[in-house]
Design an enzyme around this catalytic site. Structure first.
Site, mmCIF file in Angstrom:
data_model
loop_
_atom_site.group_PDB
_atom_site.id
_atom_site.type_symbol
_atom_site.label_atom_id
_atom_site.label_comp_id
_atom_site.label_asym_id
_atom_site.label_seq_id
_atom_site.Cartn_x
_atom_site.Cartn_y
_atom_site.Cartn_z
ATOM 1 N N LYS A 13 45.543 48.930 26.476
ATOM 2 C CA LYS A 13 46.388 50.161 26.795
ATOM 3 C C LYS A 13 47.654 50.425 26.216
ATOM 4 O O LYS A 13 48.122 51.308 25.643
ATOM 5 C CB LYS A 13 46.497 50.556 28.273
ATOM 6 C CG LYS A 13 47.391 49.623 29.006
ATOM 7 C CD LYS A 13 47.568 50.022 30.267
ATOM 8 C CE LYS A 13 48.209 48.944 31.229
ATOM 9 N NZ LYS A 13 47.854 47.574 31.152
ATOM 10 N N ARG A 88 52.131 51.056 38.970
ATOM 11 C CA ARG A 88 50.895 50.043 39.171
ATOM 12 C C ARG A 88 50.429 50.166 40.634
ATOM 13 O O ARG A 88 49.257 49.436 40.931
ATOM 14 C CB ARG A 88 51.280 48.371 38.970
ATOM 15 C CG ARG A 88 51.872 48.222 37.696
ATOM 16 C CD ARG A 88 52.676 46.806 37.465
ATOM 17 N NE ARG A 88 53.295 46.444 36.201
ATOM 18 C CZ ARG A 88 52.369 45.920 35.498
ATOM 19 N NH1 ARG A 88 51.291 45.412 35.491
ATOM 20 N NH2 ARG A 88 53.019 45.649 34.080
ATOM 21 N N ARG A 127 42.649 35.202 21.707
ATOM 22 C CA ARG A 127 43.899 35.428 21.418
ATOM 23 C C ARG A 127 44.601 34.302 20.864
ATOM 24 O O ARG A 127 44.410 33.217 21.658
ATOM 25 C CB ARG A 127 44.799 36.282 22.447
ATOM 26 C CG ARG A 127 44.493 37.796 22.432
ATOM 27 C CD ARG A 127 45.519 38.180 23.617
ATOM 28 N NE ARG A 127 45.214 39.810 23.654
ATOM 29 C CZ ARG A 127 46.019 40.475 24.831
ATOM 30 N NH1 ARG A 127 46.974 39.772 25.512
ATOM 31 N NH2 ARG A 127 45.831 41.636 24.759
ATOM 32 N N ARG A 160 47.681 30.791 24.525
ATOM 33 C CA ARG A 160 48.738 31.017 25.722
ATOM 34 C C ARG A 160 48.041 30.756 27.129
ATOM 35 O O ARG A 160 46.964 31.250 27.468
ATOM 36 C CB ARG A 160 49.513 32.320 25.859
ATOM 37 C CG ARG A 160 50.428 32.614 24.498
ATOM 38 C CD ARG A 160 51.136 33.855 24.581
ATOM 39 N NE ARG A 160 50.124 35.054 25.053
ATOM 40 C CZ ARG A 160 50.566 36.302 24.654
ATOM 41 N NH1 ARG A 160 51.791 36.433 24.523
ATOM 42 N NH2 ARG A 160 49.681 37.142 25.334
ATOM 43 N N ARG A 171 44.629 37.633 37.176
ATOM 44 C CA ARG A 171 45.265 38.846 36.674
ATOM 45 C C ARG A 171 44.216 40.057 37.119
ATOM 46 O O ARG A 171 44.853 41.310 37.359
ATOM 47 C CB ARG A 171 45.658 38.834 35.242
ATOM 48 C CG ARG A 171 46.773 37.846 35.170
ATOM 49 C CD ARG A 171 47.256 37.589 33.704
ATOM 50 N NE ARG A 171 47.791 38.916 33.142
ATOM 51 C CZ ARG A 171 47.772 39.181 31.678
ATOM 52 N NH1 ARG A 171 47.518 38.333 30.996
ATOM 53 N NH2 ARG A 171 48.357 40.291 31.260
#
Length: 213
Positions: A13, A88, A127, A160, A171
Site C-alpha cells: 500500500k 489503524r 526482501r 531483516r 504482524r
C-alpha cells in the site's frame, strides 16, 4: 481527492500511495513522516509526541490525530492527500471521520490493497535490505546484480528480522485483529474500494486509476 490506504503489512500500500501522490500531485502522508517533521522542527505538537516516544510509549491517538489534522492545513493538501498508516483501528477511524466532519470535510475513498497472508509471507521473505545505505531488493521481483551485494553501494544485503516469516505472521495477526475491521467500517460508509494486490505493481496501480477516474 482525499484517500486513505488500507492493507496488511507487506501488501504494497505504501508503494501505491506514493504512485497515487505522484500522479495526482497530492502529498503522500504517513504518520512516521509527520512525527519526524514535527520533531525536527521542534513544534509544540512534536515536543508533546517526543515526551511519549522518549519513554518508549505509544503516542496517544488524540495527539496523533491532532498532528494529522495540523498537516492537512498545509497548502500542498488543498487538492487532497493520500493518508498511509492511519487509521489503524476503529476508534482512530471514527475520530478521523469526526474531526474531518467538524471541518466540513470528509474522505473520498478508502482503497484496500487486498493480498492473502501466504502471499505476503512469501513476498516479504524474499526482501533483502542493505546494512549500509538502506537500499531494498527482492530475490524474485527486484534481484541485485550480484547475490547478497547492494547494487547502490556494494554493501551486504540481509533478510531483516521484520521480514522473517515468524515475525510477519505475528504482524499479520495484529493486523487482522486491529486493522482489518476498518474494511467493514469504510464499506459501511460507502467509501471502500478493493484492488487485487497480488498483481505486479503497475497492474495494481492501473486498477486504482480506474477507481479514481
Amino acid at each position: 481527492m482525499k484517500i486513505v490506504m488500507l492493507g496488511a503489512p507487506g501488501a504494497g500500500k505504501g508503494t501505491q500511495a506514493k504512485k497515487i501522490a505522484a500522479k495526482y500531485g497530492i502529498p503522500h502522508i504517513s504518520t512516521g513522516d509527520i512525527f519526524r517533521a514535527n520533531l525536527k522542527a521542534q513544534t509544540e505538537l512534536g515536543m508533546k509526541a517526543k515526551e511519549y516516544m522518549d519513554k518508549g510509549l505509544l503516542v496517544p491517538d488524540s495527539l496523533t490525530l491532532e498532528l494529522i489534522m495540523d498537516r492537512f492545513k498545509n497548502d500542498d493538501c488543498k487538492n487532497g492527500y493520500v493518508l498511509d498508516g492511519f487509521p489503524r483501528t476503529i476508534p482512530q477511524a471514527e475520530a478521523l471521520t469526526e474531526a474531518l466532519k467538524n471541518n466540513n470535510d470528509s474522505l473520498d475513498y478508502a482503497i484496500d490493497v487486498d493480498v492473502p497472508d501466504d502471499f505476503i509471507i512469501d513476498r516479504m521473505a524474499g526482501r533483502r535490505a542493505c546494512l549500509d545505505c538502506g537500499g531494498t531488493f527482492h530475490v524474485v521481483f527486484n534481484a541485485p546484480k550480484q547475490e547478497g551485494i547492494c547494487d547502490l553501494c556494494g554493501g551486504k544485503l540481509v533478510l531483516r528480522n521484520d521480514d522473517k516469516p515468524e515475525t510477519v505472521k505475528l504482524r499479520l495477526n495484529v493486523y487482522h485483529e486491529q486493522t482489518q475491521p476498518l474494511i467493514d467500517y469504510y464499506k459501511g460508509q460507502k467509501l471502500l474500494k478493493s484492488v487485487d494486490g497480488t498483481k505486479n505493481v503497475d497492474e495494481v496501480f492501473d486498477s486504482i486509476l480506474q477507481i479514481l477516474a
